[in-house]
Structure formats: C-alpha cells, structure tokens
Motif scaffolding. Structure first.
Motif, PDB file in Angstrom:
ATOM      1  N   ALA A   3      77.850  26.119   5.416  1.00  9.48           N
ATOM      2  CA  ALA A   3      78.043  25.460   4.173  1.00  9.48           C
ATOM      3  C   ALA A   3      77.883  23.937   4.095  1.00  9.48           C
ATOM      4  CB  ALA A   3      79.402  25.692   3.491  1.00  9.48           C
ATOM      5  N   MET A   4      78.201  23.148   5.363  1.00  6.57           N
ATOM      6  CA  MET A   4      78.089  21.575   5.484  1.00  6.57           C
ATOM      7  C   MET A   4      76.823  21.290   6.003  1.00  6.57           C
ATOM      8  SD  MET A   4      80.363  19.442   7.932  1.00  6.57           S
ATOM      9  CE  MET A   4      79.147  19.703   9.454  1.00  6.57           C
ATOM     10  N   LEU A   5      76.135  21.988   6.781  1.00  7.37           N
ATOM     11  CA  LEU A   5      74.908  21.674   7.642  1.00  7.37           C
ATOM     12  C   LEU A   5      73.586  21.830   6.868  1.00  7.37           C
ATOM     13  CD1 LEU A   5      76.090  22.275  11.310  1.00  7.37           C
ATOM     14  CD2 LEU A   5      76.107  19.978   9.995  1.00  7.37           C
ATOM     15  N   ILE A   6      73.555  23.104   6.139  1.00  5.59           N
ATOM     16  CA  ILE A   6      72.010  23.299   5.380  1.00  5.59           C
ATOM     17  C   ILE A   6      72.392  23.823   4.174  1.00  5.59           C
ATOM     18  CG2 ILE A   6      71.312  24.023   7.832  1.00  5.59           C
ATOM     19  CD1 ILE A   6      71.634  26.997   6.846  1.00  5.59           C
ATOM     20  N   ALA A   7      73.403  24.299   3.532  1.00  6.07           N
ATOM     21  CA  ALA A   7      73.789  24.915   2.205  1.00  6.07           C
ATOM     22  C   ALA A   7      73.403  23.937   1.015  1.00  6.07           C
ATOM     23  CB  ALA A   7      74.899  25.387   1.916  1.00  6.07           C
ATOM     24  N   PRO A   8      73.872  22.471   1.199  1.00  9.48           N
ATOM     25  CA  PRO A   8      73.546  21.515  -0.036  1.00  9.48           C
ATOM     26  C   PRO A   8      72.329  21.523  -0.298  1.00  9.48           C
ATOM     27  CG  PRO A   8      75.260  20.832   1.621  1.00  9.48           C
ATOM     28  CD  PRO A   8      74.874  22.037   2.320  1.00  9.48           C
ATOM     29  N   ARG A   9      71.240  21.245   0.443  1.00  6.62           N
ATOM     30  CA  ARG A   9      70.077  20.917   0.158  1.00  6.62           C
ATOM     31  C   ARG A   9      69.119  22.155   0.080  1.00  6.62           C
ATOM     32  NH1 ARG A   9      70.706  16.737   4.134  1.00  6.62           N
ATOM     33  NH2 ARG A   9      70.071  14.822   3.567  1.00  6.62           N
ATOM     34  N   ALA A  10      69.691  23.377   0.518  1.00  2.08           N
ATOM     35  CA  ALA A  10      68.775  24.706   0.527  1.00  2.08           C
ATOM     36  C   ALA A  10      69.102  25.178  -1.023  1.00  2.08           C
ATOM     37  CB  ALA A  10      69.337  25.751   1.469  1.00  2.08           C
ATOM     38  N   LEU A  11      70.359  24.940  -1.489  1.00  2.00           N
ATOM     39  CA  LEU A  11      70.954  25.416  -2.951  1.00  2.00           C
ATOM     40  C   LEU A  11      70.198  24.485  -3.727  1.00  2.00           C
ATOM     41  CD1 LEU A  11      74.644  26.294  -2.305  1.00  2.00           C
ATOM     42  CD2 LEU A  11      72.744  27.954  -2.374  1.00  2.00           C
ATOM     43  N   ALA A  12      69.879  23.323  -3.537  1.00  2.00           N
ATOM     44  CA  ALA A  12      69.530  22.271  -4.468  1.00  2.00           C
ATOM     45  C   ALA A  12      68.123  22.570  -4.825  1.00  2.00           C
ATOM     46  CB  ALA A  12      69.584  20.712  -3.957  1.00  2.00           C
ATOM     47  N   ARG A  13      67.627  22.851  -3.532  1.00  2.00           N
ATOM     48  CA  ARG A  13      66.025  23.467  -3.702  1.00  2.00           C
ATOM     49  C   ARG A  13      65.794  24.720  -4.300  1.00  2.00           C
ATOM     50  NH1 ARG A  13      62.070  23.396   0.898  1.00  2.00           N
ATOM     51  NH2 ARG A  13      63.652  22.670   2.076  1.00  2.00           N
ATOM     52  N   PHE A  14      66.489  25.629  -4.107  1.00  2.00           N
ATOM     53  CA  PHE A  14      66.548  26.819  -4.910  1.00  2.00           C
ATOM     54  C   PHE A  14      66.850  26.778  -6.176  1.00  2.00           C
ATOM     55  CE2 PHE A  14      68.347  30.780  -6.648  1.00  2.00           C
ATOM     56  CZ  PHE A  14      67.533  31.711  -5.847  1.00  2.00           C
ATOM     57  N   ALA A  15      67.776  25.863  -6.872  1.00  2.00           N
ATOM     58  CA  ALA A  15      68.149  25.565  -8.156  1.00  2.00           C
ATOM     59  C   ALA A  15      66.997  25.206  -9.130  1.00  2.00           C
ATOM     60  CB  ALA A  15      69.401  24.886  -8.274  1.00  2.00           C
ATOM     61  N   THR A  16      66.293  24.176  -8.285  1.00  2.00           N
ATOM     62  CA  THR A  16      65.009  23.574  -8.921  1.00  2.00           C
ATOM     63  C   THR A  16      63.984  24.804  -9.260  1.00  2.00           C
ATOM     64  OG1 THR A  16      65.525  21.503  -7.943  1.00  2.00           O
ATOM     65  CG2 THR A  16      63.224  21.876  -8.718  1.00  2.00           C
ATOM     66  N   ARG A  17      63.734  25.422  -8.045  1.00  2.00           N
ATOM     67  CA  ARG A  17      62.641  26.340  -8.296  1.00  2.00           C
ATOM     68  C   ARG A  17      63.179  27.679  -9.252  1.00  2.00           C
ATOM     69  NH1 ARG A  17      59.984  29.843  -9.556  1.00  2.00           N
ATOM     70  NH2 ARG A  17      58.148  30.995  -8.274  1.00  2.00           N
ATOM     71  N   TRP A  18      64.341  28.023  -9.140  1.00  2.00           N
ATOM     72  CA  TRP A  18      64.919  29.049  -9.900  1.00  2.00           C
ATOM     73  C   TRP A  18      66.057  28.788 -10.803  1.00  2.00           C
ATOM     74  CZ3 TRP A  18      62.140  33.675  -9.253  1.00  2.00           C
ATOM     75  CH2 TRP A  18      61.135  33.659  -8.041  1.00  2.00           C
ATOM     76  N   PRO A  19      65.874  28.101 -11.891  1.00  2.00           N
ATOM     77  CA  PRO A  19      66.797  27.487 -12.748  1.00  2.00           C
ATOM     78  C   PRO A  19      67.684  28.661 -13.557  1.00  2.00           C
ATOM     79  CG  PRO A  19      64.868  27.010 -13.741  1.00  2.00           C
ATOM     80  CD  PRO A  19      64.458  27.492 -12.151  1.00  2.00           C
ATOM     81  N   GLU A  20      67.035  29.743 -13.661  1.00  2.00           N
ATOM     82  CA  GLU A  20      67.510  30.870 -14.342  1.00  2.00           C
ATOM     83  C   GLU A  20      68.444  31.633 -13.529  1.00  2.00           C
ATOM     84  OE1 GLU A  20      67.344  30.573 -17.617  1.00  2.00           O
ATOM     85  OE2 GLU A  20      66.085  28.583 -17.344  1.00  2.00           O
ATOM     86  N   VAL A  21      68.289  31.533 -12.382  1.00  2.00           N
ATOM     87  CA  VAL A  21      68.881  32.626 -11.474  1.00  2.00           C
ATOM     88  C   VAL A  21      70.441  31.764 -11.124  1.00  2.00           C
ATOM     89  CG1 VAL A  21      69.131  33.613  -9.248  1.00  2.00           C
ATOM     90  CG2 VAL A  21      66.926  33.374 -10.449  1.00  2.00           C
ATOM     91  N   GLN A  22      71.572  32.697 -11.325  1.00  2.00           N
ATOM     92  CA  GLN A  22      72.978  32.114 -11.012  1.00  2.00           C
ATOM     93  C   GLN A  22      73.000  32.464  -9.591  1.00  2.00           C
ATOM     94  OE1 GLN A  22      75.755  34.327 -13.295  1.00  2.00           O
ATOM     95  NE2 GLN A  22      77.677  33.176 -12.250  1.00  2.00           N
ATOM     96  N   VAL A  23      73.687  31.370  -8.980  1.00  2.00           N
ATOM     97  CA  VAL A  23      74.010  31.686  -7.410  1.00  2.00           C
ATOM     98  C   VAL A  23      75.579  31.783  -7.326  1.00  2.00           C
ATOM     99  CG1 VAL A  23      73.904  30.573  -5.180  1.00  2.00           C
ATOM    100  CG2 VAL A  23      71.854  30.286  -6.827  1.00  2.00           C
TER     101      VAL A  23
END
Length: 338
Positions: A102-122
């Motif tokens: 959660a600390m080392l990789i998730a912030p950027r990975a989730l931000a990247r995903f949200a940009t590509r898939w804005p309609e998908v709830q995580v």
C-alpha cells in the motif's frame, strides 16, 4: 434455478429473517417463502431452519450459499468484461494490499488505473496472509498484493513476484536496546509481532534459529502498521518493520532503527489471483499497473525516497515478471516469504 433464489439464500444468511430479506430484495414475504421452498425441492434438502434467534442456514444451506456467492460474483465479472469489451467499462475491481504494498507501489498504480479506467470502481482493503488467499479463493478479491510464503501457496492460486524490500528492527527512542548491533543481544527482549505468525513481521523466524538463539518472546500482536506507530513510542518493545515504512513515518513518531550487523533476509512482495478464473479486463489492467509500478520502484531509486509522492502518470510500460503458479518458486532457505 433462478438468480433471485441465489440472492434469497445469501440474504437469509445475512439477515436471519424472511421479512428483512423480502424488504431487501423488494418482493413480498409469501413470494420469498415460495422461492425458498422451490429451491429446497430442486436440491432435495433443507436449506434454512428456524431457531430461537430467527432463520438460519442449515449445513447444506451454508455450503450452497458459498457456491451461490461465487457464482453471482462470476456473473458480475462477466458483465464487467462484456462492458469493457464494448468500450463502456463499468464495474468493480477489488484489490487487497499489505501495508508495504500500500505504501510503496499502490498510490501511483491506482492513480494510473483511475486515469485509464475512470468508470471502474476500485475497492481497496487491508489484506494479510493467510486470510488474503482465502478472500481471493472466495472471489472477494480479484487480486491480493503482499508477502506470501511461496512454497505453501495452494495450487489453485497464481503468484507473480513483484519486488523485494528490506525490513529492519525498530523500537522507541531511548529504549535500552536501541543501540544493540547483534540479534544475540535481543534474546531477552519483549517483541511486538506485526501481522500473521510466520510472516515478515514475526520475530520467531529462522534468523534466530540459525544463530542458535532461543525463540523471541512475543508479548503483543498487532495487525496494523498505523496502530503500531501509535503504540511503539510508549511501550518497551521492539518490532520488525519495512525499511521504507520506517523511513517515512518512524523518526517523526519517535522510533529508531537498531544498527544491527546481522542481515535480515529480504522479503518478496507478490501479486496473487485465482488460477481457475480469468481476470476481467479491468482487473488485468490493474495487475499491469501494479506490475509496472513495481518495476519502476526497483529501477528508479528516487521512488523509494520517503519524500516521494505520486506525480505524473506518463511512466513508460516496463516489462512485468512472468506470471506463474507457485510451483517452481524456491526460497533461499532464509525466509518462507520469498
């Protein structure tokens, strides 16, 4: 057999009451009673019984409800897959994260995903082995990311190693053992165990056995690093913590790293998902984002800085480790979480 009957059984398991289930499913209670009777006749067994505390599932009902829940989740995944194929990506991706992931990789990975898939709830939840694998197997999580004991991961789970990280031993500032340099000097210490027994935060591991030392005394167990941060400055215990987590939060909370000369084995963070069910397209892209960010973490030291924060999303796609089942992974003999 109808989908409504499956929803009915799960609702009874949750509410223990036909009236509440009827209200939740927006049907009349007689209609619900009839649907339950038809399902029991079709299966040839009693699924729900009345007790002093209301309606409860029979053993057969509990067994069938577990399968029904998995079937309904698979249908939801199928809907999301079809929607994504048609360019109308909707739905839900559920990801379990260990504190280090959660600390080392998730912030950027989730931000990247949200940009590509804005309609998908995580949906992101705290996940620790072994419960995380049970949640994956039950379909509650699409993917879990964290340290896993590779050799004992079941064959129905696919494992992909993502990156390695160091962990260190920490305590409060001013603790009598704060300056110790050898594990042997800590044999009489009181420890706090972070996470599951045998996991990366458990001091009762092979490092002590290899040195012929007695097993450490675990006086407290803690499931959360955030809780640990609030407790350790006020207790006379020592514990194991990911180096990156300590560097970001430890010093300002009054914690110090022991200057040990004994080297602790590195821990491997892995992604895991079910082998018998294909990931939906959004879940696969979430896995890609986590893999890419892991590669960036390994190859770009600046990302390991405590001051580093999620920035732009223009990171080029890095090669991801090859997915495989747990078979073929071998530890180094130092840690089962390799």
């Amino acid at each position: 057999m109808r989908l409504q009957q499956l929803h009915l059984l799960l609702s009874i398991a949750e509410t223990g009451n036909l009236r509440a289930s009827a209200e939740a499913l927006h049907v009349t209670q007689p209609a619900l009673t009839k649907a339950l009777k038809q399902l029991e006749e079709e299966l040839g067994t009693t699924l729900a019984v009345r007790g002093p505390k209301g309606l409860r599932l029979s053993p057969a009902g509990e067994l069938f409800a577990a399968r029904a829940a998995s079937a309904l989740r698979e249908l939801e995944r199928a809907r999301a897959e079809v929607a994504a194929f048609g360019g109308n990506a909707v739905g839900l991706v559920s990801v379990g994260l260990s504190p280090a992931a959660a600390m080392l990789i998730a912030p950027r990975a989730l931000a990247r995903f949200a940009t590509r898939w804005p309609e998908v709830q995580v949906r992101v939840i705290d996940a620790l082995y072994p419960r995380s694998l049970a949640q994956v197997r039950a379909g509650e999580l699409d993917i879990t990311v964290g340290p896993l004991p590779i050799a004992s991961v079941p064959a129905d789970i696919v494992v992909r190693p993502l990156f390695d990280y160091d962990h260190i031993i920490v305590t409060r500032r001013g603790h009598p053992l704060a300056g110790k340099r050898r594990l042997a000097d800590l044999s009489g210490a009181s420890w706090v165990r972070i996470g599951p027994a045998g996991g990366p935060g458990d001091p009762a591991r092979r490092e002590f056995e290899a040195l012929g030392l007695t097993s450490p005394k675990v006086q407290m167990q803690c499931e959360s690093f955030s809780t640990l941060l609030s407790l350790m400055p006020s207790i006379d215990m020592i514990g194991i913590m990911p180096r990156g987590f300590f560097e970001r939060y430890g010093p300002r909370e009054g914690l110090v790293k022991l200057p040990l000369e004994d080297v602790l084995p590195r821990i491997t963070i892995c992604a895991a998902w079910r082998a018998d069910t294909a990931l939906t397209l959004p879940a696969q892209r979430m896995l890609d984002a986590l893999s890419d960010e892991s590669a960036a973490y390994v190859h770009q030291p600046a990302r390991r800085s405590p001051a580093s924060q999620p920035a732009g999303l223009g990171l080029a796609r890095a090669s991801s480790p090859k997915s495989r089942s747990h078979q073929g992974f071998q530890g180094d003999g130092k840690s089962p979480f390799r």
